[in-house]
Write a protein that holds these residues in place. Structure first.
Motif, PDB file in Angstrom:
ATOM      1  N   SER A 283       0.668  -1.320  -0.222  1.00  0.00           N
ATOM      2  CA  SER A 283      -0.231   0.022  -0.107  1.00  0.00           C
ATOM      3  C   SER A 283       1.064   0.974  -0.244  1.00  0.00           C
ATOM      4  O   SER A 283       0.975   2.101  -0.182  1.00  0.00           O
ATOM      5  N   GLU A 321      -2.282   7.335   6.729  1.00  0.00           N
ATOM      6  CA  GLU A 321      -3.279   6.482   5.505  1.00  0.00           C
ATOM      7  C   GLU A 321      -3.297   5.516   5.062  1.00  0.00           C
ATOM      8  O   GLU A 321      -3.902   4.226   5.846  1.00  0.00           O
ATOM      9  N   GLU A 324      -3.728   3.422   8.325  1.00  0.00           N
ATOM     10  CA  GLU A 324      -5.438   3.743   9.543  1.00  0.00           C
ATOM     11  C   GLU A 324      -6.165   3.025   8.142  1.00  0.00           C
ATOM     12  O   GLU A 324      -7.374   2.557   8.910  1.00  0.00           O
ATOM     13  N   SER A 325      -5.873   2.500   6.835  1.00  0.00           N
ATOM     14  CA  SER A 325      -6.143   1.637   6.122  1.00  0.00           C
ATOM     15  C   SER A 325      -6.814   0.295   5.961  1.00  0.00           C
ATOM     16  O   SER A 325      -6.690  -0.320   6.792  1.00  0.00           O
ATOM     17  N   ARG A 326      -5.329  -0.174   4.466  1.00  0.00           N
ATOM     18  CA  ARG A 326      -5.298  -1.106   4.447  1.00  0.00           C
ATOM     19  C   ARG A 326      -4.178  -1.766   4.973  1.00  0.00           C
ATOM     20  O   ARG A 326      -3.705  -3.281   4.905  1.00  0.00           O
ATOM     21  N   SER A 328      -3.980  -2.320   7.935  1.00  0.00           N
ATOM     22  CA  SER A 328      -4.184  -3.042   9.319  1.00  0.00           C
ATOM     23  C   SER A 328      -5.790  -3.852   8.656  1.00  0.00           C
ATOM     24  O   SER A 328      -6.540  -3.493   7.787  1.00  0.00           O
ATOM     25  N   ARG A 329      -6.240  -4.679   9.613  1.00  0.00           N
ATOM     26  CA  ARG A 329      -7.222  -5.976   9.008  1.00  0.00           C
ATOM     27  C   ARG A 329      -8.261  -5.653   9.582  1.00  0.00           C
ATOM     28  O   ARG A 329      -8.202  -5.496  11.171  1.00  0.00           O
TER      29      ARG A 329
END
Ligand SMILES: *Cc1c(COP(=O)(O)O)cnc(C)c1O
Length: 329
Positions: A283, A321, A324-326, A328-329
């Motif tokens: 990412s 970013e 915060e998003s991709r 982590s699962r």
């Protein structure tokens, strides 16, 4: 740099010498306070030439457990030179005299002989750490007591000089041979050098040829090196400041922890177990931030002359970013 390369005076370095390569070799020898230096296509080849130069087949070389020579040189020391590598773990990448003393094998008909000690400055695996001068002196003293040579992998010795304020000659002095790279922070496309006594470097010439590293119109590459030595050394301080800014920014992101860098290498630990390192890497890459994996839960970032402060800020924002998003699962 490209212009200097295009305009370089060249000759056949294997036949009767290349003038620009000769100039670079002489310049690096002076900078490091050694009698002679030799241009190599890579740091790995120069390190391996040094090992072959110092250590007989079937002997053992002592090095710190995170050493580049141990981890990232494709087993060249055992495969090409028949050497066993004796790795000594340290908490911080810094070998002490006592640790080296303990690793040196006593004379025995049943054990192989210790033939060489190597150090790495800056120490990559610990995040570009500068070896404390006192520790290096200690190691040299122990090596002397046992009649052992010392090789210094100084791929990033330029960074150590800039950050510590020590002269390159002082940093190189304890070592019999020193490898320095032009292709890391100095920004050259190709090249490393090995420096030492004239006699050692003459033998290194033959070893380089055997390894397939003898080249012809190398002045084109050496011109880049001369340009970098002149224009890109002082500015390494900017990379160090940028690395500190990067580490500071990343430390603020929940789930990440950055080791405070001494030079231009930032080690980033994924302390949140939910963060997946591979997903985080890809990412980040999609956002133009390129990191490498440096362990199961550790990533590495390096600042260099193509990354400015604004780039550092963008990298921090992008990672925030991603985490915060991709990431982590
Ligand atoms: C990069 C590096 C090398 C090897 O240099 P290459 O030019 O990539 O072969 C050796 N030692 C250290 C510490 C390095 O960082």
């Amino acid at each position: 740099m490209r212009r200097a390369m295009a305009e370089a005076e060249v000759g056949d370095d294997l036949l009767d010498g290349d003038p620009t390569t000769g100039e670079l070799e002489a310049r690096v020898a002076v900078l490091l306070g050694k009698e002679a230096a030799l241009f190599f296509p890579s740091g790995v080849m120069a390190n391996q030439a040094a090992l072959a130069l110092h250590a007989e087949r079937g002997t053992e070389v002592i090095l710190e457990a995170g050493a580049h020579i141990f981890h990232w040189e494709m087993g060249a020391a055992p495969v090409l030179s028949g050497l066993q590598l004796r790795t000594v773990p340290t908490p911080d990448g810094v070998l002490t005299g006592a640790m080296v003393e303990d690793a040196i094998r006593p004379e025995s008909p049943y054990a192989l002989r210790t033939s060489l000690v190597t150090l790495e400055n800056t120490h990559l695996a610990s995040g570009g750490r500068v070896l404390p001068v006192e520790r290096v002196r200690e190691v040299r003293a122990v090596a002397d007591e046992h009649g052992l040579p010392l090789h210094l992998d100084g791929a990033r010795l330029w960074n150590a000089a800039v950050v510590s304020g020590a002269a390159l000659t002082a940093l190189a002095a304890p070592a019999d041979t020193v490898m320095v790279s032009l292709s890391k922070g100095l920004g050259c496309p190709v090249g490393s050098l090995l420096a030492g006594t004239a006699q050692k470097i003459e033998r290194a010439w033959r070893i380089r040829r055997r390894l397939g590293g003898g080249m012809r119109q190398t002045g084109i590459l050496a011109a880049a090196g001369l340009h970098a030595l002149e224009h890109h050394r002082e500015r390494l301080a900017e990379d160090h400041a940028n690395a500190r800014a990067l580490a500071g920014g990343l430390e603020e992101i929940p789930g990440l922890s950055a080791v405070v860098p001494e030079t231009n290498v930032v080690m980033i630990d994924l302390v949140d177990p939910e963060l997946d390192p591979d997903r985080l890497l890809s990412s980040a890459d999609e956002r133009g931030v390129r990191l490498v994996r440096f362990g199961p839960r550790r990533l590495r970032a390096v600042t260099h002359m193509d990354v400015d402060r604004e780039g550092v800020e963008r990298a921090v924002a992008a990672l925030e970013e991603v985490v915060e998003s991709r990431g982590s699962r």
